[in-house]
Motif scaffolding. Sequence first.
Motif, PDB file in Angstrom:
ATOM      1  N   ASP A  31      29.418 -29.168  94.700  1.00 34.46           N
ATOM      2  CA  ASP A  31      30.663 -28.420  94.918  1.00 34.46           C
ATOM      3  C   ASP A  31      30.691 -27.091  94.163  1.00 34.46           C
ATOM      4  OD1 ASP A  31      31.555 -30.441  96.515  1.00 34.46           O
ATOM      5  OD2 ASP A  31      32.724 -31.436  94.937  1.00 34.46           O
ATOM      6  N   GLU A  32      30.117 -27.046  92.952  1.00 34.21           N
ATOM      7  CA  GLU A  32      30.175 -25.820  92.158  1.00 34.21           C
ATOM      8  C   GLU A  32      29.205 -24.745  92.670  1.00 34.21           C
ATOM      9  OE1 GLU A  32      27.752 -28.859  89.720  1.00 34.21           O
ATOM     10  OE2 GLU A  32      29.434 -28.813  91.145  1.00 34.21           O
ATOM     11  N   PHE A  33      28.175 -25.171  93.415  1.00 31.16           N
ATOM     12  CA  PHE A  33      27.234 -24.233  94.033  1.00 31.16           C
ATOM     13  C   PHE A  33      27.027 -24.687  95.487  1.00 31.16           C
ATOM     14  CE2 PHE A  33      26.152 -24.310  89.511  1.00 31.16           C
ATOM     15  CZ  PHE A  33      26.265 -22.962  89.194  1.00 31.16           C
ATOM     16  N   PRO A  34      27.994 -24.433  96.353  1.00 25.28           N
ATOM     17  CA  PRO A  34      28.041 -25.101  97.661  1.00 25.28           C
ATOM     18  C   PRO A  34      27.095 -24.581  98.738  1.00 25.28           C
ATOM     19  CG  PRO A  34      29.890 -23.599  97.431  1.00 25.28           C
ATOM     20  CD  PRO A  34      29.173 -23.595  96.122  1.00 25.28           C
ATOM     21  N   TYR A  35      26.458 -23.411  98.547  1.00 28.48           N
ATOM     22  CA  TYR A  35      25.674 -22.824  99.627  1.00 28.48           C
ATOM     23  C   TYR A  35      24.182 -22.813  99.315  1.00 28.48           C
ATOM     24  CZ  TYR A  35      30.262 -21.242 101.140  1.00 28.48           C
ATOM     25  OH  TYR A  35      31.568 -21.205 101.529  1.00 28.48           O
ATOM     26  N   TYR A  36      23.376 -23.239 100.306  1.00 27.68           N
ATOM     27  CA  TYR A  36      21.929 -23.244 100.118  1.00 27.68           C
ATOM     28  C   TYR A  36      21.344 -21.904 100.537  1.00 27.68           C
ATOM     29  CZ  TYR A  36      17.008 -24.425 100.574  1.00 27.68           C
ATOM     30  OH  TYR A  36      15.639 -24.435 100.445  1.00 27.68           O
ATOM     31  N   ASN A  37      20.521 -21.337  99.660  1.00 26.02           N
ATOM     32  CA  ASN A  37      19.863 -20.069  99.927  1.00 26.02           C
ATOM     33  C   ASN A  37      18.425 -20.357 100.319  1.00 26.02           C
ATOM     34  OD1 ASN A  37      18.525 -17.556  99.780  1.00 26.02           O
ATOM     35  ND2 ASN A  37      20.016 -16.789  98.300  1.00 26.02           N
ATOM     36  N   ALA A  38      18.111 -20.196 101.597  1.00 30.56           N
ATOM     37  CA  ALA A  38      16.771 -20.513 102.093  1.00 30.56           C
ATOM     38  C   ALA A  38      15.717 -19.566 101.546  1.00 30.56           C
ATOM     39  CB  ALA A  38      16.757 -20.476 103.616  1.00 30.56           C
ATOM     40  N   ALA A  39      16.124 -18.365 101.136  1.00 35.52           N
ATOM     41  CA  ALA A  39      15.168 -17.386 100.629  1.00 35.52           C
ATOM     42  C   ALA A  39      14.680 -17.725  99.228  1.00 35.52           C
ATOM     43  CB  ALA A  39      15.790 -15.990 100.634  1.00 35.52           C
ATOM     44  N   SER A  40      15.546 -18.304  98.404  1.00 32.84           N
ATOM     45  CA  SER A  40      15.186 -18.611  97.016  1.00 32.84           C
ATOM     46  C   SER A  40      15.088 -20.106  96.743  1.00 32.84           C
ATOM     47  CB  SER A  40      16.218 -17.987  96.057  1.00 32.84           C
ATOM     48  OG  SER A  40      17.529 -18.463  96.353  1.00 32.84           O
ATOM     49  N   ASN A  41      15.437 -20.929  97.741  1.00 37.91           N
ATOM     50  CA  ASN A  41      15.371 -22.387  97.612  1.00 37.91           C
ATOM     51  C   ASN A  41      16.262 -22.900  96.485  1.00 37.91           C
ATOM     52  OD1 ASN A  41      14.489 -25.030  98.176  1.00 37.91           O
ATOM     53  ND2 ASN A  41      12.824 -24.894  96.697  1.00 37.91           N
ATOM     54  N   VAL A  42      17.473 -22.349  96.385  1.00 38.36           N
ATOM     55  CA  VAL A  42      18.435 -22.786  95.377  1.00 38.36           C
ATOM     56  C   VAL A  42      19.816 -22.872  96.008  1.00 38.36           C
ATOM     57  CG1 VAL A  42      17.160 -21.795  93.435  1.00 38.36           C
ATOM     58  CG2 VAL A  42      18.910 -20.423  94.604  1.00 38.36           C
ATOM     59  N   CYS A  43      20.705 -23.650  95.385  1.00 44.67           N
ATOM     60  CA  CYS A  43      22.113 -23.697  95.780  1.00 44.67           C
ATOM     61  C   CYS A  43      22.874 -22.675  94.951  1.00 44.67           C
ATOM     62  CB  CYS A  43      22.684 -25.103  95.553  1.00 44.67           C
ATOM     63  SG  CYS A  43      22.012 -26.364  96.661  1.00 44.67           S
ATOM     64  N   GLN A  44      23.810 -21.970  95.555  1.00 43.14           N
ATOM     65  CA  GLN A  44      24.522 -20.910  94.851  1.00 43.14           C
ATOM     66  C   GLN A  44      25.982 -20.856  95.294  1.00 43.14           C
ATOM     67  OE1 GLN A  44      21.961 -17.701  96.353  1.00 43.14           O
ATOM     68  NE2 GLN A  44      23.679 -16.980  97.600  1.00 43.14           N
ATOM     69  N   LYS A  45      26.764 -20.035  94.595  1.00 41.42           N
ATOM     70  CA  LYS A  45      28.185 -19.915  94.902  1.00 41.42           C
ATOM     71  C   LYS A  45      28.449 -19.017  96.107  1.00 41.42           C
ATOM     72  CE  LYS A  45      29.905 -20.700  90.191  1.00 41.42           C
ATOM     73  NZ  LYS A  45      30.714 -20.150  89.079  1.00 41.42           N
ATOM     74  N   THR A  46      27.607 -18.013  96.306  1.00 47.70           N
ATOM     75  CA  THR A  46      27.830 -17.036  97.369  1.00 47.70           C
ATOM     76  C   THR A  46      27.354 -17.547  98.714  1.00 47.70           C
ATOM     77  OG1 THR A  46      27.481 -15.268  95.756  1.00 47.70           O
ATOM     78  CG2 THR A  46      27.435 -14.650  98.072  1.00 47.70           C
ATOM     79  N   ASP A  47      28.173 -17.339  99.737  1.00 46.94           N
ATOM     80  CA  ASP A  47      27.818 -17.737 101.090  1.00 46.94           C
ATOM     81  C   ASP A  47      26.822 -16.721 101.656  1.00 46.94           C
ATOM     82  OD1 ASP A  47      27.605 -18.542 103.677  1.00 46.94           O
ATOM     83  OD2 ASP A  47      29.755 -18.553 104.102  1.00 46.94           O
ATOM     84  N   THR A  48      25.592 -17.177 101.912  1.00 46.11           N
ATOM     85  CA  THR A  48      24.556 -16.272 102.414  1.00 46.11           C
ATOM     86  C   THR A  48      24.331 -16.421 103.910  1.00 46.11           C
ATOM     87  OG1 THR A  48      22.867 -17.916 101.885  1.00 46.11           O
ATOM     88  CG2 THR A  48      23.333 -16.251 100.210  1.00 46.11           C
ATOM     89  N   CYS A  49      25.126 -17.225 104.601  1.00 39.05           N
ATOM     90  CA  CYS A  49      24.924 -17.445 106.033  1.00 39.05           C
ATOM     91  C   CYS A  49      25.159 -16.163 106.821  1.00 39.05           C
ATOM     92  CB  CYS A  49      25.872 -18.525 106.543  1.00 39.05           C
ATOM     93  SG  CYS A  49      25.391 -20.174 106.006  1.00 39.05           S
ATOM     94  N   THR A  50      24.296 -15.929 107.766  1.00 38.01           N
ATOM     95  CA  THR A  50      24.463 -14.768 108.637  1.00 38.01           C
ATOM     96  C   THR A  50      25.125 -15.135 109.947  1.00 38.01           C
ATOM     97  OG1 THR A  50      22.248 -15.118 109.536  1.00 38.01           O
ATOM     98  CG2 THR A  50      22.448 -13.609 107.684  1.00 38.01           C
ATOM     99  N   GLY A  51      25.259 -16.438 110.207  1.00 39.43           N
ATOM    100  CA  GLY A  51      25.912 -16.908 111.421  1.00 39.43           C
ATOM    101  C   GLY A  51      26.940 -17.943 111.072  1.00 39.43           C
ATOM    102  N   ASN A  52      27.286 -18.780 112.049  1.00 39.70           N
ATOM    103  CA  ASN A  52      28.315 -19.788 111.822  1.00 39.70           C
ATOM    104  C   ASN A  52      27.790 -20.965 111.022  1.00 39.70           C
ATOM    105  OD1 ASN A  52      30.424 -18.521 113.426  1.00 39.70           O
ATOM    106  ND2 ASN A  52      29.034 -18.858 115.123  1.00 39.70           N
ATOM    107  N   GLY A  53      26.564 -21.451 111.355  1.00 39.75           N
ATOM    108  CA  GLY A  53      25.944 -22.523 110.594  1.00 39.75           C
ATOM    109  C   GLY A  53      26.807 -23.744 110.393  1.00 39.75           C
ATOM    110  N   GLY A  54      27.678 -24.065 111.336  1.00 38.35           N
ATOM    111  CA  GLY A  54      28.514 -25.245 111.186  1.00 38.35           C
ATOM    112  C   GLY A  54      29.775 -25.001 110.395  1.00 38.35           C
TER     113      GLY A  54
END
Length: 313
Positions: free
Chosen positions: A156-179
Amino acid sequence: MEDMCAQWSGTGYIGNPTDCTRWGYCKNQELVATGTCSKGEVYEPQSQTCQYDSTTACTTSAKQTCAALKTAGFVAEPTDCTKYTYCFGDGTSETQTCPTGQMYAANNNSCVWGPTCPQDTLCRFMPNNIFVGDPTSCQQYLQCINGYGVSGSCPDEFPYYNAASNVCQKTDTCTGNGGVTTSTPPVTNIPCTPGLETYTADGETCYGYLYCDGVAEESVWGSCPFGLSFDEAKQTCISPAATLCGSDRCQNTNLTFAAVVNTECRSYTYCPSNTVGTCPTDFEYFDEVIGKCVAEQPKQTICRETLPPSSNE
Protein backbone atom coordinates in the motif's frame (compact mmCIF):
# COMPACT_ATOMS: atom_id res chain seq x y z
CA MET A 1 7.31 -8.75 -28.73
CA GLU A 2 7.53 -4.95 -28.43
CA ASP A 3 4.85 -5.04 -25.73
CA MET A 4 6.62 -7.89 -23.90
CA CYS A 5 9.95 -6.00 -23.84
CA ALA A 6 8.16 -2.95 -22.43
CA GLN A 7 7.23 -4.98 -19.32
CA TRP A 8 10.81 -6.16 -18.59
CA SER A 9 13.66 -4.16 -17.06
CA GLY A 10 16.27 -6.75 -18.03
CA THR A 11 18.26 -7.53 -21.15
CA GLY A 12 17.96 -10.80 -23.03
CA TYR A 13 16.11 -13.00 -25.48
CA ILE A 14 12.36 -13.69 -25.61
CA GLY A 15 10.10 -15.93 -27.70
CA ASN A 16 7.90 -14.77 -30.55
CA PRO A 17 4.21 -15.28 -29.56
CA THR A 18 3.19 -15.99 -33.17
CA ASP A 19 6.09 -18.21 -34.35
CA CYS A 20 7.98 -20.63 -32.11
CA THR A 21 11.00 -20.71 -34.44
CA ARG A 22 11.66 -16.98 -34.01
CA TRP A 23 13.06 -14.89 -31.14
CA GLY A 24 13.57 -11.27 -30.12
CA TYR A 25 16.14 -9.42 -28.04
CA CYS A 26 15.09 -6.89 -25.38
CA LYS A 27 17.21 -3.99 -24.11
CA ASN A 28 16.09 -0.92 -22.16
CA GLN A 29 12.46 -2.08 -22.50
CA GLU A 30 12.68 -2.06 -26.29
CA LEU A 31 12.85 -4.78 -28.93
CA VAL A 32 16.23 -4.17 -30.56
CA ALA A 33 16.73 -7.35 -32.62
CA THR A 34 14.93 -10.39 -33.98
CA GLY A 35 16.08 -13.69 -35.46
CA THR A 36 15.16 -17.24 -36.46
CA CYS A 37 16.42 -20.59 -35.21
CA SER A 38 18.08 -23.03 -37.61
CA LYS A 39 15.96 -25.50 -39.56
CA GLY A 40 14.68 -28.29 -37.29
CA GLU A 41 14.91 -26.13 -34.17
CA VAL A 42 12.46 -24.11 -32.07
CA TYR A 43 13.15 -21.34 -29.60
CA GLU A 44 12.93 -22.38 -25.93
CA PRO A 45 12.21 -19.16 -23.96
CA GLN A 46 13.09 -20.32 -20.44
CA SER A 47 16.66 -21.23 -21.38
CA GLN A 48 16.93 -18.50 -24.07
CA THR A 49 18.30 -21.01 -26.60
CA CYS A 50 17.24 -22.79 -29.77
CA GLN A 51 16.58 -26.50 -29.21
CA TYR A 52 15.80 -29.46 -31.48
CA ASP A 53 12.09 -29.62 -32.32
CA SER A 54 12.16 -33.39 -31.78
CA THR A 55 12.66 -32.88 -28.04
CA THR A 56 11.20 -29.42 -27.37
CA ALA A 57 7.57 -28.26 -27.57
CA CYS A 58 6.62 -25.44 -29.90
CA THR A 59 5.14 -22.61 -27.80
CA THR A 60 2.67 -21.55 -30.50
CA SER A 61 1.42 -24.76 -32.15
CA ALA A 62 0.45 -28.13 -30.66
CA LYS A 63 0.18 -29.59 -34.17
CA GLN A 64 3.74 -28.51 -35.00
CA THR A 65 4.96 -29.94 -31.71
CA CYS A 66 3.40 -33.34 -32.29
CA ALA A 67 4.61 -33.53 -35.88
CA ALA A 68 8.24 -33.28 -34.73
CA LEU A 69 8.24 -34.66 -31.17
CA LYS A 70 9.83 -38.12 -30.88
CA THR A 71 8.44 -38.90 -27.42
CA ALA A 72 4.80 -39.23 -26.34
CA GLY A 73 3.18 -36.65 -24.08
CA PHE A 74 0.53 -34.00 -23.50
CA VAL A 75 0.81 -30.41 -24.76
CA ALA A 76 -1.46 -27.40 -24.36
CA GLU A 77 -3.41 -25.93 -27.26
CA PRO A 78 -1.96 -22.37 -27.51
CA THR A 79 -5.13 -20.89 -29.06
CA ASP A 80 -7.74 -22.62 -26.88
CA CYS A 81 -7.17 -23.22 -23.17
CA THR A 82 -10.15 -25.55 -22.93
CA LYS A 83 -8.35 -28.11 -25.11
CA TYR A 84 -5.19 -30.20 -24.94
CA THR A 85 -3.41 -32.50 -27.38
CA TYR A 86 -1.70 -35.84 -26.85
CA CYS A 87 1.36 -36.48 -29.04
CA PHE A 88 1.89 -40.18 -29.76
CA GLY A 89 5.58 -39.66 -30.54
CA ASP A 90 5.29 -40.77 -34.17
CA GLY A 91 4.04 -37.51 -35.70
CA THR A 92 0.37 -38.20 -34.99
CA SER A 93 -1.79 -36.59 -32.31
CA GLU A 94 -5.27 -36.44 -30.80
CA THR A 95 -6.97 -33.35 -29.37
CA GLN A 96 -9.36 -33.53 -26.42
CA THR A 97 -11.61 -30.97 -24.72
CA CYS A 98 -11.80 -30.37 -20.97
CA PRO A 99 -15.18 -30.70 -19.21
CA THR A 100 -17.40 -27.61 -19.30
CA GLY A 101 -16.07 -24.83 -17.07
CA GLN A 102 -12.54 -26.24 -16.86
CA MET A 103 -9.21 -25.18 -18.38
CA TYR A 104 -6.20 -27.30 -19.25
CA ALA A 105 -3.22 -26.71 -16.94
CA ALA A 106 -0.02 -27.70 -18.75
CA ASN A 107 2.03 -27.58 -15.54
CA ASN A 108 0.29 -30.70 -14.19
CA ASN A 109 -1.30 -32.18 -17.34
CA SER A 110 -4.85 -31.93 -16.02
CA CYS A 111 -8.06 -29.96 -16.46
CA VAL A 112 -8.74 -27.47 -13.65
CA TRP A 113 -11.68 -25.20 -12.87
CA GLY A 114 -11.42 -21.87 -14.73
CA PRO A 115 -11.81 -19.17 -15.75
CA THR A 116 -8.08 -18.37 -15.53
CA CYS A 117 -5.84 -20.13 -18.04
CA PRO A 118 -2.56 -21.10 -16.29
CA GLN A 119 -0.42 -20.85 -19.43
CA ASP A 120 -2.10 -17.72 -20.80
CA THR A 121 0.68 -15.38 -19.69
CA LEU A 122 3.55 -13.47 -21.31
CA CYS A 123 5.87 -15.56 -19.09
CA ARG A 124 5.36 -18.41 -21.57
CA PHE A 125 7.74 -16.53 -23.90
CA MET A 126 10.07 -14.97 -21.29
CA PRO A 127 13.29 -16.18 -19.59
CA ASN A 128 13.03 -18.14 -16.35
CA ASN A 129 13.15 -16.49 -12.91
CA ILE A 130 12.62 -12.85 -13.87
CA PHE A 131 10.09 -10.21 -12.78
CA VAL A 132 7.95 -8.38 -15.32
CA GLY A 133 5.07 -5.93 -15.16
CA ASP A 134 1.54 -7.31 -15.21
CA PRO A 135 -0.09 -5.91 -18.38
CA THR A 136 -3.50 -5.96 -16.67
CA SER A 137 -2.58 -3.85 -13.63
CA CYS A 138 -0.15 -1.04 -12.80
CA GLN A 139 -0.06 -2.26 -9.20
CA GLN A 140 0.98 -5.85 -9.86
CA TYR A 141 3.91 -7.78 -11.28
CA LEU A 142 4.63 -11.32 -12.41
CA GLN A 143 7.47 -13.61 -11.45
CA CYS A 144 8.17 -15.88 -14.42
CA ILE A 145 8.88 -19.45 -13.31
CA ASN A 146 9.22 -22.20 -15.93
CA GLY A 147 6.88 -20.44 -18.33
CA TYR A 148 4.19 -19.55 -15.78
CA GLY A 149 3.48 -16.21 -14.12
CA VAL A 150 3.20 -16.01 -10.34
CA SER A 151 1.32 -12.81 -9.55
CA GLY A 152 2.45 -10.37 -6.86
CA SER A 153 1.09 -7.03 -5.64
CA CYS A 154 2.94 -3.91 -4.55
CA PRO A 155 2.40 -2.81 -0.90
CA ASP A 156 0.00 0.00 0.00
CA GLU A 157 2.81 2.47 0.79
CA PHE A 158 4.43 1.87 -2.63
CA PRO A 159 1.45 0.82 -4.76
CA TYR A 160 2.81 1.06 -8.33
CA TYR A 161 5.19 -1.33 -10.07
CA ASN A 162 7.88 0.26 -12.22
CA ALA A 163 8.79 -2.16 -15.00
CA ALA A 164 11.85 -0.10 -15.94
CA SER A 165 13.53 -0.36 -12.53
CA ASN A 166 11.83 -3.52 -11.19
CA VAL A 167 10.70 -1.79 -7.98
CA CYS A 168 7.42 -0.71 -6.37
CA GLN A 169 7.06 3.04 -5.91
CA LYS A 170 4.62 5.76 -4.89
CA THR A 171 4.39 7.45 -8.30
CA ASP A 172 2.01 6.09 -10.92
CA THR A 173 4.16 5.33 -13.98
CA CYS A 174 1.40 3.80 -16.14
CA THR A 175 1.11 5.24 -19.60
CA GLY A 176 -2.28 3.64 -20.22
CA ASN A 177 -5.25 2.42 -18.23
CA GLY A 178 -3.65 -0.82 -16.99
CA GLY A 179 -6.79 -1.86 -15.16
CA VAL A 180 -7.01 1.42 -13.23
CA THR A 181 -10.30 3.25 -13.56
CA THR A 182 -9.86 6.73 -15.01
CA SER A 183 -11.16 9.81 -13.24
CA THR A 184 -14.60 11.22 -14.00
CA PRO A 185 -14.36 13.20 -17.25
CA PRO A 186 -15.72 16.73 -17.55
CA VAL A 187 -19.13 16.40 -19.20
CA THR A 188 -21.51 19.28 -19.93
CA ASN A 189 -25.00 18.64 -18.57
CA ILE A 190 -27.97 18.72 -20.91
CA PRO A 191 -31.40 20.30 -20.34
CA CYS A 192 -33.99 17.83 -19.07
CA THR A 193 -37.63 17.52 -20.05
CA PRO A 194 -39.81 17.68 -16.88
CA GLY A 195 -41.43 14.38 -16.03
CA LEU A 196 -39.22 12.38 -18.44
CA GLU A 197 -36.60 10.00 -17.03
CA THR A 198 -33.91 9.18 -19.61
CA TYR A 199 -30.33 7.94 -19.83
CA THR A 200 -28.11 9.32 -22.60
CA ALA A 201 -24.55 8.32 -23.53
CA ASP A 202 -22.14 11.06 -22.47
CA GLY A 203 -20.38 11.04 -25.86
CA GLU A 204 -16.91 11.06 -24.30
CA THR A 205 -16.58 7.63 -22.71
CA CYS A 206 -17.96 4.13 -23.23
CA TYR A 207 -19.11 3.78 -19.63
CA GLY A 208 -20.55 7.23 -18.77
CA TYR A 209 -24.09 8.48 -19.17
CA LEU A 210 -26.20 11.57 -18.51
CA TYR A 211 -29.32 11.01 -16.42
CA CYS A 212 -32.50 13.06 -16.23
CA ASP A 213 -34.53 12.05 -13.19
CA GLY A 214 -37.75 13.73 -14.31
CA VAL A 215 -37.48 16.53 -11.73
CA ALA A 216 -34.13 18.30 -12.18
CA GLU A 217 -33.70 20.92 -14.91
CA GLU A 218 -30.30 19.55 -15.93
CA SER A 219 -28.92 16.05 -16.17
CA VAL A 220 -26.29 14.55 -13.87
CA TRP A 221 -23.35 12.39 -14.95
CA GLY A 222 -23.16 8.75 -13.89
CA SER A 223 -21.03 5.74 -14.74
CA CYS A 224 -21.50 2.01 -15.19
CA PRO A 225 -20.01 -0.46 -12.70
CA PHE A 226 -16.39 -1.44 -13.38
CA GLY A 227 -16.16 -3.75 -16.37
CA LEU A 228 -19.38 -2.63 -18.11
CA SER A 229 -20.26 -0.19 -20.90
CA PHE A 230 -23.39 1.91 -21.34
CA ASP A 231 -25.78 0.99 -24.15
CA GLU A 232 -28.15 3.85 -24.91
CA ALA A 233 -30.52 1.76 -27.03
CA LYS A 234 -30.98 -0.75 -24.22
CA GLN A 235 -30.85 1.97 -21.51
CA THR A 236 -28.56 -0.16 -19.35
CA CYS A 237 -24.96 -1.16 -18.67
CA ILE A 238 -23.82 -4.31 -20.50
CA SER A 239 -20.69 -6.19 -21.56
CA PRO A 240 -18.35 -4.02 -23.67
CA ALA A 241 -18.31 -6.69 -26.40
CA ALA A 242 -22.12 -6.50 -26.69
CA THR A 243 -22.28 -2.81 -27.57
CA LEU A 244 -20.60 -0.35 -29.94
CA CYS A 245 -18.57 2.63 -28.78
CA GLY A 246 -16.07 4.83 -30.59
CA SER A 247 -14.38 6.16 -27.43
CA ASP A 248 -11.55 4.52 -25.48
CA ARG A 249 -12.78 0.94 -24.92
CA CYS A 250 -10.03 0.16 -22.39
CA GLN A 251 -11.36 2.60 -19.80
CA ASN A 252 -13.31 1.30 -16.80
CA THR A 253 -12.28 -2.29 -17.56
CA ASN A 254 -9.50 -4.72 -16.66
CA LEU A 255 -9.07 -5.69 -20.33
CA THR A 256 -5.49 -6.25 -21.46
CA PHE A 257 -6.63 -6.24 -25.10
CA ALA A 258 -9.78 -4.58 -26.49
CA ALA A 259 -11.21 -5.08 -29.98
CA VAL A 260 -11.09 -1.98 -32.19
CA VAL A 261 -14.50 -0.79 -33.33
CA ASN A 262 -15.34 -0.94 -37.07
CA THR A 263 -12.58 -3.47 -37.86
CA GLU A 264 -14.76 -6.61 -37.62
CA CYS A 265 -12.45 -7.57 -34.71
CA ARG A 266 -9.42 -7.91 -36.97
CA SER A 267 -7.57 -5.32 -34.88
CA TYR A 268 -7.17 -4.87 -31.13
CA THR A 269 -5.79 -2.31 -28.70
CA TYR A 270 -3.14 -3.29 -26.14
CA CYS A 271 -4.61 -1.32 -23.23
CA PRO A 272 -1.53 -0.72 -21.01
CA SER A 273 0.26 1.20 -23.79
CA ASN A 274 -2.75 2.11 -25.97
CA THR A 275 -1.12 0.59 -29.07
CA VAL A 276 -3.00 -1.17 -31.86
CA GLY A 277 -2.17 -4.64 -33.17
CA THR A 278 -3.56 -7.00 -35.81
CA CYS A 279 -4.25 -10.72 -35.52
CA PRO A 280 -2.25 -13.10 -37.78
CA THR A 281 -3.80 -14.39 -41.00
CA ASP A 282 -4.44 -17.93 -39.70
CA PHE A 283 -6.28 -16.57 -36.63
CA GLU A 284 -7.46 -13.25 -38.04
CA TYR A 285 -10.21 -12.31 -35.57
CA PHE A 286 -9.73 -11.07 -32.02
CA ASP A 287 -12.18 -12.48 -29.47
CA GLU A 288 -12.36 -9.88 -26.70
CA VAL A 289 -14.26 -12.17 -24.31
CA ILE A 290 -11.50 -14.80 -24.15
CA GLY A 291 -8.67 -12.41 -25.03
CA LYS A 292 -7.30 -14.40 -27.99
CA CYS A 293 -7.01 -14.32 -31.77
CA VAL A 294 -9.29 -16.97 -33.29
CA ALA A 295 -9.96 -18.43 -36.74
CA GLU A 296 -13.70 -17.67 -36.92
CA GLN A 297 -15.30 -14.25 -36.48
CA PRO A 298 -16.94 -14.02 -33.02
CA LYS A 299 -20.68 -13.35 -32.93
CA GLN A 300 -20.31 -10.42 -30.53
CA THR A 301 -21.77 -7.04 -31.49
CA ILE A 302 -18.35 -5.37 -31.59
CA CYS A 303 -17.31 -7.86 -34.31
CA ARG A 304 -20.49 -7.94 -36.42
CA GLU A 305 -21.76 -4.32 -36.44
CA THR A 306 -20.23 -0.95 -37.29
CA LEU A 307 -20.72 2.62 -36.19
CA PRO A 308 -21.46 5.42 -38.69
CA PRO A 309 -18.44 7.70 -39.19
CA SER A 310 -19.86 10.51 -37.04
CA SER A 311 -20.36 8.15 -34.07
CA ASN A 312 -16.78 6.97 -34.13
CA GLU A 313 -15.10 10.31 -33.59
